[in-house]
Design a protein around this motif. Structure first.
Motif, short mmCIF file in Angstrom:
data_model
loop_
_atom_site.label_atom_id
_atom_site.label_comp_id
_atom_site.label_asym_id
_atom_site.label_seq_id
_atom_site.Cartn_x
_atom_site.Cartn_y
_atom_site.Cartn_z
N MET A 26 41.59 28.78 38.17
CA MET A 26 42.92 27.76 38.24
C MET A 26 43.51 29.86 38.94
SD MET A 26 45.38 27.85 34.76
CE MET A 26 45.78 30.06 34.67
N TYR A 27 43.56 31.05 38.42
CA TYR A 27 43.99 32.29 39.54
C TYR A 27 43.72 32.06 40.49
CZ TYR A 27 45.26 34.52 35.22
OH TYR A 27 46.29 35.22 33.66
N PHE A 28 42.16 31.84 41.34
CA PHE A 28 41.76 31.88 42.74
C PHE A 28 43.07 30.50 43.45
CE2 PHE A 28 39.13 29.78 45.87
CZ PHE A 28 38.94 30.92 47.07
N GLU A 29 42.59 29.53 42.43
CA GLU A 29 43.60 28.33 43.65
C GLU A 29 45.19 28.28 43.74
OE1 GLU A 29 42.71 24.93 41.01
OE2 GLU A 29 40.48 24.88 42.29
N VAL A 30 45.55 29.29 42.56
CA VAL A 30 46.71 30.20 42.83
C VAL A 30 46.80 30.72 43.60
CG1 VAL A 30 49.09 31.54 41.24
CG2 VAL A 30 47.76 29.62 40.16
N PHE A 31 46.07 32.07 43.65
CA PHE A 31 46.06 33.14 44.59
C PHE A 31 46.16 32.21 46.47
CE2 PHE A 31 45.17 36.85 41.75
CZ PHE A 31 46.31 36.63 41.52
N GLU A 32 45.50 31.20 46.43
CA GLU A 32 44.66 30.60 47.78
C GLU A 32 46.58 30.35 48.09
OE1 GLU A 32 42.91 32.25 48.48
OE2 GLU A 32 41.76 30.51 49.23
N SER A 33 46.82 29.49 47.18
CA SER A 33 48.37 28.83 47.56
C SER A 33 49.37 29.02 48.43
CB SER A 33 48.10 27.58 46.77
OG SER A 33 48.52 28.09 45.37
N LEU A 34 49.81 30.51 48.07
CA LEU A 34 50.49 31.30 47.59
C LEU A 34 50.75 31.44 49.01
CD1 LEU A 34 50.61 34.00 44.94
CD2 LEU A 34 52.22 32.18 44.93
N VAL B 17 40.79 44.95 46.48
CA VAL B 17 39.53 46.49 46.68
C VAL B 17 39.49 46.81 46.00
CG1 VAL B 17 40.10 48.40 47.89
CG2 VAL B 17 41.49 46.10 48.58
N LEU B 18 38.07 47.58 45.64
CA LEU B 18 37.34 48.23 44.86
C LEU B 18 37.34 49.88 45.28
CD1 LEU B 18 34.00 46.23 45.47
CD2 LEU B 18 35.24 46.19 43.42
N PRO B 19 37.32 50.94 43.79
CA PRO B 19 37.73 52.23 43.60
C PRO B 19 36.74 52.57 45.43
CG PRO B 19 37.04 51.80 42.20
CD PRO B 19 37.03 50.24 42.45
N ASN B 20 35.32 52.12 45.87
CA ASN B 20 35.04 52.47 47.10
C ASN B 20 35.50 52.57 48.61
OD1 ASN B 20 34.15 50.23 46.93
ND2 ASN B 20 32.09 50.71 46.79
N GLY B 21 36.67 51.37 48.51
CA GLY B 21 37.13 50.40 49.58
C GLY B 21 36.87 49.37 50.01
N SER B 22 36.00 48.82 49.19
CA SER B 22 35.32 47.52 49.70
C SER B 22 36.68 46.74 48.98
CB SER B 22 34.39 47.15 48.89
OG SER B 22 33.00 48.65 49.50
N LEU B 23 36.40 45.50 50.90
CA LEU B 23 37.79 44.74 49.68
C LEU B 23 36.33 43.50 48.78
CD1 LEU B 23 39.32 44.49 53.65
CD2 LEU B 23 40.54 44.26 51.07
N LEU B 24 36.88 43.10 47.70
CA LEU B 24 36.46 42.60 47.11
C LEU B 24 36.75 41.09 47.06
CD1 LEU B 24 34.64 42.15 44.14
CD2 LEU B 24 36.68 42.14 42.94
N PHE B 25 38.28 40.80 47.55
CA PHE B 25 39.15 39.61 47.48
C PHE B 25 39.80 40.04 48.74
CE2 PHE B 25 42.36 36.25 45.99
CZ PHE B 25 41.27 35.40 46.28
N ALA B 26 40.06 38.59 49.37
CA ALA B 26 41.78 38.20 50.05
C ALA B 26 41.43 36.35 50.15
CB ALA B 26 41.19 39.01 51.96
N ASN B 27 43.14 36.14 49.96
CA ASN B 27 43.46 34.51 49.54
C ASN B 27 43.06 34.47 51.78
OD1 ASN B 27 46.38 35.96 50.78
ND2 ASN B 27 46.96 35.01 49.45
N ARG B 28 43.51 33.08 51.67
CA ARG B 28 43.68 32.47 52.71
C ARG B 28 44.93 33.36 53.31
NH1 ARG B 28 47.35 29.02 54.07
NH2 ARG B 28 48.32 29.21 51.98
N SER B 29 46.48 33.65 52.67
CA SER B 29 47.44 34.33 53.71
C SER B 29 46.75 35.62 54.18
CB SER B 29 48.61 33.89 53.36
OG SER B 29 48.83 32.68 52.76
N TRP B 30 46.32 36.23 53.63
CA TRP B 30 46.22 37.39 54.02
C TRP B 30 44.80 37.24 55.31
CZ3 TRP B 30 41.71 39.81 54.80
CH2 TRP B 30 41.59 41.48 55.08
N LYS B 31 43.61 36.49 55.23
CA LYS B 31 42.90 36.31 56.48
C LYS B 31 43.34 35.28 57.34
CE LYS B 31 40.42 34.08 52.67
NZ LYS B 31 39.46 33.42 52.38
#
Lengths: 92, 354
Positions: B234-242, B249-263
């Motif tokens: 549900m959260y994924f779909e909300v984030f994707e639709s915004l 971002v993980l503490p080591n700087g890696s990108l764990l998730f980015a939504n559709r708008s970001w990409k």
């Protein structure tokens, strides 16, 4: 020669009794060992003595550990140059 | 010429004849015959006793698991000296004493096992090699809504798996096949979920004689995991639709998730994003400030009005403002969550409002 006649007298060395039944075959070996174990029952059970058996009858190497184990003694088995050595002690 | 034992034997016969002759002269021939008969009877009786002693001794020796006497082994006198029946009887006394002591210890162990089985929250069944229940604890009875009487002596397949679970789904079958410990992470029965561990017990020959099955009811855990997955989706779909750009971002700087708008704004696909660090997508002039912000967020500070500049895959700079926070577990940072909006769009929106 009667097998049992070749049995050497049992010796006592610092809490270790030794019975040498080399030259004796089974089942005479078993009877001689049982007689000695019965005689030493108390001190063997309370751990104040151990009994060292020296033998060369292969059959007895199977029978003795089984019978003595069933009687509740611990058995340590080993080979010596001219036969086998079994040490009988208290079951821990 | 006669020598050795043969001459001794002849000498003994001569002596016997002389003695018989003397007794005959003194007491008469009838007395000699009576004594000879008595002697014969005594000899027969002694032979019978010796034979009986040897037979009974052999019987006891075989019982002890050893060989009987050979016909020529030990003369009768030596056999009597050894007192075989007395010796073996004393040995049996010790065997029985030891058996009694073992029985007492087994009883204590049995009681201990019963107490352990009753106290654990895991359902336990002990089965024989035919799958019949030999022992069960209170928990397993409660788990499967049955009774101890209904379980004991019957196969668990009959009582628990009423629909007849077989083959790979049956822990018992798998143990018999593999002869090894078996673990089922999610075994389902009557809408319940169980984690099942089966342990084989083998004899000296390596044959399975018993199987112990341990059941842990994981229904609640499975249900919680399902609800969590649904919430995550549900959260994924909300984030994707915004329209806002969202990144984790993980503490080591890696990108764990980015939504559709970001990409879409930065021009990266999911695969490309996997290899990126957060500073790879920040414009060079903003990187050191961004690193400092990132450090503070990881220490727990919530940055409500961050302004920075992203750097897209095709080299464009996109000025954004937003909010960054961090989630923690046991005091350790898990991941930062950043939500950004391009300043250009904000201004455009403000212009429209105006």
């Amino acid at each position: 020669m009667d097998g049992a006649e070749s049995t050497k007298q049992s010796e006592k060395l610092d809490g270790l009794h030794r019975l040498d039944v080399r030259g004796v075959t089974c089942p005479t070996t078993l009877l001689l060992v049982l007689k000695e174990v019965n005689r030493l029952k108390g001190p063997l059970r309370d751990g104040t003595v151990r009994l060292e058996l020296l033998l060369d009858s292969h059959d007895s190497t199977v029978t003795l550990p089984e019978v003595l184990g069933n009687m509740g003694y611990s058995i340590t088995f080993g080979r010596v140059e001219d036969g086998y050595r079994i040490e009988v002690g208290a079951y821990s | 010429m006669v020598t050795g034992s043969k001459s001794v034997h002849i000498h003994e016969i001569r002596q016997t004849v002389v003695i018989q002759s003397l007794i005959g002269k003194v007491f008469g021939t009838g007395e000699v015959e009576r004594l000879m008969e008595e002697n014969r009877l005594l000899y027969e009786r002694h032979s019978r006793l010796s034979e009986y002693l040897r037979r009974k001794t052999n019987q006891l020796l075989v019982l002890l698991g050893t060989l009987p006497f050979r016909a020529d082994e030990l003369q009768d006198e030596r056999l009597l000296e050894l007192d075989p029946i007395g010796t073996i009887a004393d040995a049996f006394v010790q065997i029985l004493e030891h058996e009694k002591s073992l029985k007492e210890r087994l009883k204590i162990s049995h009681d201990e096992i019963r107490a352990i089985l009753s106290s654990v929250e895991t359902g336990i069944l002990v089965l024989d090699a035919e799958m019949k229940v030999l022992l069960c604890n209170r928990r397993v009875v409660d788990m499967f809504g049955t009774s101890e009487q209904a379980l004991l002596g019957r196969t668990c397949r009959d009582v628990i798996c009423s629909e007849g679970v077989k083959g790979i789904d049956c822990t018992f079958d798998r143990i018999l096949e593999t002869k090894r410990l078996c673990h089922q992470h999610d075994w389902q029965q009557n809408n319940c979920h169980f984690e099942v561990t089966g342990v084989p017990i083998k004899n000296r020959l390596g044959d399975i004689t018993h199987v112990v099955l341990a059941y842990t009811d994981i229904t609640e855990r499975v249900e919680t995991e399902r609800r969590l997955r649904e919430r995550e989706q549900m959260y994924f779909e909300v984030f994707e639709s915004l329209e806002d750009m969202i990144q984790c971002v993980l503490p080591n700087g890696s990108l764990l998730f980015a939504n559709r708008s970001w990409k879409a704004a930065l021009g990266y696909s999911d695969d490309e994003r996997d290899g990126l660090k957060v500073w790879n997508v920040i414009a060079p002039a903003h990187r050191s400030a961004c690193m400092e912000t990132f450090r503070q967020v990881l220490e727990g500070k919530v940055m409500d009005d961050v302004q920075t500049c992203f750097f897209s895959k095709d080299g464009r700079e996109i000025e954004v403002s937003g909010r960054i926070s961090c989630s923690f577990s046991n005091g350790k940072p898990l991941a930062t969550l950043g939500i950004f909006r391009p300043i250009e769009r904000q201004n455009h929106g403000a212009g429209q409002d105006a």
